[in-house]
Design a protein around this motif. Structure first.
Motif, mmCIF file in Angstrom:
data_model
loop_
_atom_site.group_PDB
_atom_site.id
_atom_site.type_symbol
_atom_site.label_atom_id
_atom_site.label_comp_id
_atom_site.label_asym_id
_atom_site.label_seq_id
_atom_site.Cartn_x
_atom_site.Cartn_y
_atom_site.Cartn_z
ATOM 1 N N LEU A 11 35.771 5.043 26.496
ATOM 2 C CA LEU A 11 36.237 4.022 27.445
ATOM 3 C C LEU A 11 35.337 3.874 28.673
ATOM 4 C CD1 LEU A 11 40.076 4.697 27.177
ATOM 5 C CD2 LEU A 11 38.668 3.082 25.852
ATOM 6 N N ARG A 12 34.080 4.368 28.579
ATOM 7 C CA ARG A 12 33.102 4.150 29.648
ATOM 8 C C ARG A 12 32.344 2.864 29.357
ATOM 9 N NH1 ARG A 12 28.871 8.438 29.464
ATOM 10 N NH2 ARG A 12 29.243 8.206 27.257
ATOM 11 N N PRO A 13 31.806 2.209 30.401
ATOM 12 C CA PRO A 13 30.954 1.040 30.167
ATOM 13 C C PRO A 13 29.704 1.444 29.382
ATOM 14 C CG PRO A 13 31.375 1.364 32.528
ATOM 15 C CD PRO A 13 31.954 2.543 31.801
ATOM 16 N N ILE A 14 29.181 0.514 28.611
ATOM 17 C CA ILE A 14 27.938 0.739 27.865
ATOM 18 C C ILE A 14 26.857 -0.122 28.519
ATOM 19 C CG2 ILE A 14 26.772 0.650 25.632
ATOM 20 C CD1 ILE A 14 29.547 0.676 24.302
ATOM 21 N N PRO A 15 26.061 0.453 29.427
ATOM 22 C CA PRO A 15 24.995 -0.330 30.058
ATOM 23 C C PRO A 15 23.988 -0.809 29.014
ATOM 24 C CG PRO A 15 25.240 1.820 31.122
ATOM 25 C CD PRO A 15 26.076 1.832 29.890
ATOM 26 N N ARG A 16 23.360 -1.913 29.311
ATOM 27 C CA ARG A 16 22.394 -2.507 28.378
ATOM 28 C C ARG A 16 21.296 -1.523 27.987
ATOM 29 N NH1 ARG A 16 20.923 -7.977 30.526
ATOM 30 N NH2 ARG A 16 23.011 -8.382 29.770
ATOM 31 N N ASP A 17 20.877 -0.642 28.931
ATOM 32 C CA ASP A 17 19.773 0.279 28.645
ATOM 33 C C ASP A 17 20.238 1.618 28.066
ATOM 34 O OD1 ASP A 17 20.989 1.096 30.994
ATOM 35 O OD2 ASP A 17 19.124 1.629 32.003
ATOM 36 N N ALA A 18 21.533 1.790 27.848
ATOM 37 C CA ALA A 18 22.048 3.043 27.273
ATOM 38 C C ALA A 18 21.802 3.074 25.770
ATOM 39 C CB ALA A 18 23.543 3.173 27.555
ATOM 40 N N LYS A 19 21.632 4.288 25.223
ATOM 41 C CA LYS A 19 21.533 4.423 23.766
ATOM 42 C C LYS A 19 22.886 4.040 23.187
ATOM 43 C CE LYS A 19 17.950 7.883 23.642
ATOM 44 N NZ LYS A 19 17.450 9.077 22.985
ATOM 45 N N GLN A 20 22.869 3.137 22.218
ATOM 46 C CA GLN A 20 24.102 2.600 21.658
ATOM 47 C C GLN A 20 23.904 2.253 20.193
ATOM 48 O OE1 GLN A 20 24.390 -1.782 23.052
ATOM 49 N NE2 GLN A 20 23.398 -0.692 24.727
ATOM 50 N N SER A 21 25.015 2.105 19.479
ATOM 51 C CA SER A 21 24.918 1.695 18.082
ATOM 52 C C SER A 21 26.247 1.108 17.624
ATOM 53 C CB SER A 21 24.516 2.875 17.188
ATOM 54 O OG SER A 21 25.494 3.883 17.216
ATOM 55 N N LEU A 22 26.176 0.414 16.500
ATOM 56 C CA LEU A 22 27.375 -0.174 15.902
ATOM 57 C C LEU A 22 27.974 0.808 14.900
ATOM 58 C CD1 LEU A 22 26.201 -3.841 15.271
ATOM 59 C CD2 LEU A 22 27.801 -3.046 17.004
ATOM 60 N N HIS A 23 29.283 0.931 14.941
ATOM 61 C CA HIS A 23 30.008 1.815 14.026
ATOM 62 C C HIS A 23 30.901 0.964 13.138
ATOM 63 C CE1 HIS A 23 32.413 5.118 12.512
ATOM 64 N NE2 HIS A 23 33.502 4.560 12.994
ATOM 65 N N HIS A 24 30.756 1.114 11.836
ATOM 66 C CA HIS A 24 31.647 0.445 10.887
ATOM 67 C C HIS A 24 32.966 1.215 10.872
ATOM 68 C CE1 HIS A 24 27.880 -1.331 9.527
ATOM 69 N NE2 HIS A 24 28.610 -2.278 8.994
ATOM 70 N N LEU A 25 34.058 0.556 11.217
ATOM 71 C CA LEU A 25 35.349 1.245 11.259
ATOM 72 C C LEU A 25 35.725 1.779 9.883
ATOM 73 C CD1 LEU A 25 37.224 -1.005 13.799
ATOM 74 C CD2 LEU A 25 36.442 1.340 14.128
ATOM 75 N N ILE A 26 35.373 1.058 8.842
ATOM 76 C CA ILE A 26 35.482 1.577 7.476
ATOM 77 C C ILE A 26 34.040 1.738 7.005
ATOM 78 C CG2 ILE A 26 36.253 1.128 5.106
ATOM 79 C CD1 ILE A 26 38.524 -0.565 6.356
ATOM 80 N N PRO A 27 33.615 2.958 6.684
ATOM 81 C CA PRO A 27 32.214 3.179 6.298
ATOM 82 C C PRO A 27 31.775 2.242 5.171
ATOM 83 C CG PRO A 27 33.344 5.270 6.578
ATOM 84 C CD PRO A 27 34.399 4.194 6.652
ATOM 85 N N LYS A 28 30.524 1.814 5.268
ATOM 86 C CA LYS A 28 29.977 0.901 4.248
ATOM 87 C C LYS A 28 30.108 1.494 2.853
ATOM 88 C CE LYS A 28 26.074 0.380 6.527
ATOM 89 N NZ LYS A 28 24.705 -0.035 6.852
ATOM 90 N N LEU A 29 29.887 2.799 2.727
ATOM 91 C CA LEU A 29 29.976 3.439 1.413
ATOM 92 C C LEU A 29 31.400 3.475 0.868
ATOM 93 C CD1 LEU A 29 27.553 6.442 1.993
ATOM 94 C CD2 LEU A 29 27.128 4.391 0.636
ATOM 95 N N LYS A 30 32.372 3.214 1.722
ATOM 96 C CA LYS A 30 33.781 3.236 1.304
ATOM 97 C C LYS A 30 34.380 1.832 1.322
ATOM 98 C CE LYS A 30 34.083 7.674 0.765
ATOM 99 N NZ LYS A 30 34.398 8.247 -0.535
ATOM 100 N N GLY A 31 33.536 0.807 1.196
ATOM 101 C CA GLY A 31 34.017 -0.564 1.105
ATOM 102 C C GLY A 31 34.019 -1.341 2.406
ATOM 103 N N GLY A 32 33.417 -0.797 3.449
ATOM 104 C CA GLY A 32 33.454 -1.460 4.743
ATOM 105 C C GLY A 32 32.296 -2.394 5.040
ATOM 106 N N LYS A 33 31.410 -2.622 4.063
ATOM 107 C CA LYS A 33 30.287 -3.524 4.298
ATOM 108 C C LYS A 33 30.832 -4.908 4.645
ATOM 109 C CE LYS A 33 25.920 -5.029 2.423
ATOM 110 N NZ LYS A 33 25.011 -5.049 1.293
#
Length: 99
Positions: A11-33
Motif C-alpha cells: 500500500l505504498r506509492p510506486i514512484p516512476r523510478d522505483a523498481k516495479q513489475s506486473l504480477h498476474h493474479l492467476i499465474p500464466k502457467l495456471k491459466g492466467g494468460k
C-alpha cells in the motif's frame, strides 16, 4: 501532479523510478494468460513468489486482499511499509517449504 499508483501488497506509492513489475493474479502457467494483472514494487513481487507456489497463487491467493491476508506476506508488508516508496533490496532465495 501525476497520480502515483499504490502497490496492492504494501500500500505504498510506486514512484516512476522505483523498481516495479506486473504480477498476474492467476499465474500464466495456471491459466492466467491475458487475465488481471497488478503493478507491484519489485521487492513485493519477489516476496510473493518466494513465499507461494504457482498452484497456491492460482487457487487461494489470486486477489490483492488474499495476498495481504497471508501471514508471511502480511508481516513483510508491515515491515516494508516503513521503508521509503523506492526502497529495494535483494530477496533471499526461496523461502517457502518444498513439498
Amino acid at each position: 501532479m501525476d497520480d502515483v499508483p499504490l502497490c496492492p501488497l504494501c500500500l505504498r506509492p510506486i514512484p516512476r523510478d522505483a523498481k516495479q513489475s506486473l504480477h498476474h493474479l492467476i499465474p500464466k502457467l495456471k491459466g492466467g494468460k491475458g487475465g488481471p494483472v497488478v503493478l507491484l514494487h519489485q521487492i513485493c513481487h519477489n516476496e510473493i513468489h518466494a513465499t507461494l507456489t504457482e498452484a497456491e497463487l492460482a487457487r487461494d491467493f489470486n486477489t490483492p486482499e488474499a495476498l495481504r491476508g497471508h501471514p508471511r506476506l502480511e508481516r513483510f508488508a508491515r515491515w516494508v511499509s516503513k521503508r521509503p516508496p523506492g526502497f529495494h533490496s535483494k530477496t533471499p532465495g526461496r523461502l517457502r517449504k518444498k513439498r
